[in-house]
Design a protein around this motif. Structure first.
Motif, PDB file in Angstrom:
ATOM      1  N   LYS A   3     -15.303-111.107 -42.273  1.00 58.88           N
ATOM      2  CA  LYS A   3     -14.846-112.237 -43.072  1.00 58.88           C
ATOM      3  C   LYS A   3     -13.379-112.514 -42.794  1.00 58.88           C
ATOM      4  CE  LYS A   3     -16.314-112.673 -47.273  1.00 58.88           C
ATOM      5  NZ  LYS A   3     -16.517-112.475 -48.708  1.00 58.88           N
ATOM      6  N   GLU A   4     -12.991-113.758 -42.990  1.00 60.28           N
ATOM      7  CA  GLU A   4     -11.580-114.112 -42.858  1.00 60.28           C
ATOM      8  C   GLU A   4     -10.785-113.447 -43.970  1.00 60.28           C
ATOM      9  OE1 GLU A   4     -11.224-118.356 -42.824  1.00 60.28           O
ATOM     10  OE2 GLU A   4     -12.111-118.520 -40.843  1.00 60.28           O
ATOM     11  N   LYS A   5      -9.556-113.131 -43.683  1.00 66.21           N
ATOM     12  CA  LYS A   5      -8.663-112.496 -44.650  1.00 66.21           C
ATOM     13  C   LYS A   5      -7.771-113.553 -45.283  1.00 66.21           C
ATOM     14  CE  LYS A   5     -10.042-108.378 -43.477  1.00 66.21           C
ATOM     15  NZ  LYS A   5     -10.824-107.542 -44.337  1.00 66.21           N
ATOM     16  N   HIS A   6      -7.370-113.305 -46.500  1.00 60.10           N
ATOM     17  CA  HIS A   6      -6.458-114.192 -47.215  1.00 60.10           C
ATOM     18  C   HIS A   6      -5.061-113.581 -47.194  1.00 60.10           C
ATOM     19  CE1 HIS A   6      -5.000-116.982 -50.265  1.00 60.10           C
ATOM     20  NE2 HIS A   6      -4.395-115.947 -50.804  1.00 60.10           N
ATOM     21  N   LEU A   7      -4.073-114.419 -46.946  1.00 56.12           N
ATOM     22  CA  LEU A   7      -2.685-113.975 -46.941  1.00 56.12           C
ATOM     23  C   LEU A   7      -1.884-114.923 -47.819  1.00 56.12           C
ATOM     24  CD1 LEU A   7      -0.357-112.223 -45.756  1.00 56.12           C
ATOM     25  CD2 LEU A   7      -0.223-113.893 -43.909  1.00 56.12           C
ATOM     26  N   GLY A   8      -1.401-114.418 -48.931  1.00 55.91           N
ATOM     27  CA  GLY A   8      -0.528-115.207 -49.791  1.00 55.91           C
ATOM     28  C   GLY A   8       0.876-115.186 -49.218  1.00 55.91           C
ATOM     29  N   LEU A   9       1.551-116.308 -49.246  1.00 54.48           N
ATOM     30  CA  LEU A   9       2.875-116.391 -48.642  1.00 54.48           C
ATOM     31  C   LEU A   9       3.787-117.198 -49.551  1.00 54.48           C
ATOM     32  CD1 LEU A   9       4.620-115.911 -46.072  1.00 54.48           C
ATOM     33  CD2 LEU A   9       3.745-118.100 -45.243  1.00 54.48           C
ATOM     34  N   ARG A  10       4.899-116.620 -49.923  1.00 56.80           N
ATOM     35  CA  ARG A  10       5.882-117.328 -50.740  1.00 56.80           C
ATOM     36  C   ARG A  10       7.005-117.817 -49.833  1.00 56.80           C
ATOM     37  NH1 ARG A  10       5.428-112.700 -54.626  1.00 56.80           N
ATOM     38  NH2 ARG A  10       3.866-113.414 -56.105  1.00 56.80           N
ATOM     39  N   ILE A  11       7.276-119.119 -49.888  1.00 52.84           N
ATOM     40  CA  ILE A  11       8.385-119.684 -49.116  1.00 52.84           C
ATOM     41  C   ILE A  11       9.156-120.656 -49.996  1.00 52.84           C
ATOM     42  CG2 ILE A  11       7.286-119.390 -46.857  1.00 52.84           C
ATOM     43  CD1 ILE A  11       6.527-122.331 -46.930  1.00 52.84           C
ATOM     44  N   ASP A  12      10.399-120.856 -49.664  1.00 56.08           N
ATOM     45  CA  ASP A  12      11.222-121.776 -50.446  1.00 56.08           C
ATOM     46  C   ASP A  12      10.817-123.226 -50.148  1.00 56.08           C
ATOM     47  OD1 ASP A  12      13.313-122.950 -48.337  1.00 56.08           O
ATOM     48  OD2 ASP A  12      12.990-120.818 -47.913  1.00 56.08           O
ATOM     49  N   ALA A  13      11.231-124.138 -51.016  1.00 57.65           N
ATOM     50  CA  ALA A  13      10.819-125.540 -50.939  1.00 57.65           C
ATOM     51  C   ALA A  13      11.261-126.208 -49.633  1.00 57.65           C
ATOM     52  CB  ALA A  13      11.366-126.308 -52.137  1.00 57.65           C
ATOM     53  N   GLU A  14      12.470-125.901 -49.177  1.00 52.64           N
ATOM     54  CA  GLU A  14      12.956-126.515 -47.940  1.00 52.64           C
ATOM     55  C   GLU A  14      12.124-126.082 -46.736  1.00 52.64           C
ATOM     56  OE1 GLU A  14      16.972-126.901 -45.175  1.00 52.64           O
ATOM     57  OE2 GLU A  14      17.044-125.694 -46.998  1.00 52.64           O
ATOM     58  N   THR A  15      11.830-124.789 -46.648  1.00 52.80           N
ATOM     59  CA  THR A  15      11.010-124.291 -45.554  1.00 52.80           C
ATOM     60  C   THR A  15       9.609-124.893 -45.620  1.00 52.80           C
ATOM     61  OG1 THR A  15      12.268-122.232 -45.492  1.00 52.80           O
ATOM     62  CG2 THR A  15      10.094-122.196 -44.453  1.00 52.80           C
ATOM     63  N   HIS A  16       9.061-125.009 -46.814  1.00 52.84           N
ATOM     64  CA  HIS A  16       7.737-125.603 -46.990  1.00 52.84           C
ATOM     65  C   HIS A  16       7.728-127.047 -46.496  1.00 52.84           C
ATOM     66  CE1 HIS A  16       4.420-127.620 -49.130  1.00 52.84           C
ATOM     67  NE2 HIS A  16       3.804-126.461 -48.965  1.00 52.84           N
ATOM     68  N   GLN A  17       8.747-127.818 -46.850  1.00 46.68           N
ATOM     69  CA  GLN A  17       8.806-129.217 -46.428  1.00 46.68           C
ATOM     70  C   GLN A  17       8.930-129.331 -44.916  1.00 46.68           C
ATOM     71  OE1 GLN A  17       8.212-132.078 -48.126  1.00 46.68           O
ATOM     72  NE2 GLN A  17       8.274-132.919 -46.066  1.00 46.68           N
ATOM     73  N   LYS A  18       9.749-128.474 -44.331  1.00 43.94           N
ATOM     74  CA  LYS A  18       9.909-128.506 -42.868  1.00 43.94           C
ATOM     75  C   LYS A  18       8.626-128.080 -42.169  1.00 43.94           C
ATOM     76  CE  LYS A  18      14.886-128.126 -42.756  1.00 43.94           C
ATOM     77  NZ  LYS A  18      16.067-127.444 -42.227  1.00 43.94           N
ATOM     78  N   ASN A  31      -1.816-124.772 -43.066  1.00 45.86           N
ATOM     79  CA  ASN A  31      -2.487-123.516 -42.734  1.00 45.86           C
ATOM     80  C   ASN A  31      -2.711-123.404 -41.226  1.00 45.86           C
ATOM     81  OD1 ASN A  31      -4.029-121.090 -43.855  1.00 45.86           O
ATOM     82  ND2 ASN A  31      -5.547-122.031 -42.510  1.00 45.86           N
ATOM     83  N   GLY A  32      -3.179-124.477 -40.620  1.00 47.44           N
ATOM     84  CA  GLY A  32      -3.395-124.481 -39.175  1.00 47.44           C
ATOM     85  C   GLY A  32      -2.115-124.259 -38.401  1.00 47.44           C
ATOM     86  N   GLU A  33      -1.024-124.842 -38.875  1.00 41.88           N
ATOM     87  CA  GLU A  33       0.266-124.668 -38.216  1.00 41.88           C
ATOM     88  C   GLU A  33       0.752-123.222 -38.319  1.00 41.88           C
ATOM     89  OE1 GLU A  33       3.437-126.035 -35.900  1.00 41.88           O
ATOM     90  OE2 GLU A  33       1.588-127.057 -36.428  1.00 41.88           O
ATOM     91  N   VAL A  34       0.604-122.619 -39.497  1.00 42.55           N
ATOM     92  CA  VAL A  34       1.005-121.220 -39.674  1.00 42.55           C
ATOM     93  C   VAL A  34       0.187-120.321 -38.752  1.00 42.55           C
ATOM     94  CG1 VAL A  34       1.037-119.283 -41.302  1.00 42.55           C
ATOM     95  CG2 VAL A  34       1.889-121.516 -42.017  1.00 42.55           C
ATOM     96  N   LEU A  35      -1.112-120.537 -38.682  1.00 48.70           N
ATOM     97  CA  LEU A  35      -1.955-119.735 -37.784  1.00 48.70           C
ATOM     98  C   LEU A  35      -1.541-119.928 -36.330  1.00 48.70           C
ATOM     99  CD1 LEU A  35      -5.493-120.175 -39.350  1.00 48.70           C
ATOM    100  CD2 LEU A  35      -4.116-118.092 -39.268  1.00 48.70           C
TER     101      LEU A  35
END
Length: 53
Positions: A3-18, A31-35
């Motif tokens: 099965k696929e694994k789940h990975l929770g990731l905390r990032i700040d708002a600026e990094t998320h927007q970029k 998600n596709g970009e992170v992978l």
């Protein structure tokens, strides 16, 4: 099949927007970009250091 694994990731708002902007530019979901970025980092590491387990 494993099965696929789940990975929770905390990032700040600026990094998320970029990351969102980068993903949209590349035609991917966030998600596709992170992978994609993780896979590229693994490929680069293995080319320089050898295959990971």
């Amino acid at each position: 099949m494993e099965k696929e694994k789940h990975l929770g990731l905390r990032i700040d708002a600026e990094t998320h927007q970029k990351l969102k902007s980068l993903a949209e530019f590349d035609g991917r979901s966030i998600n596709g970009e992170v992978l994609y970025l993780i896979r590229q980092a693994i490929i680069q590491h293995e080319q320089q250091q050898g295959t990971l387990k």
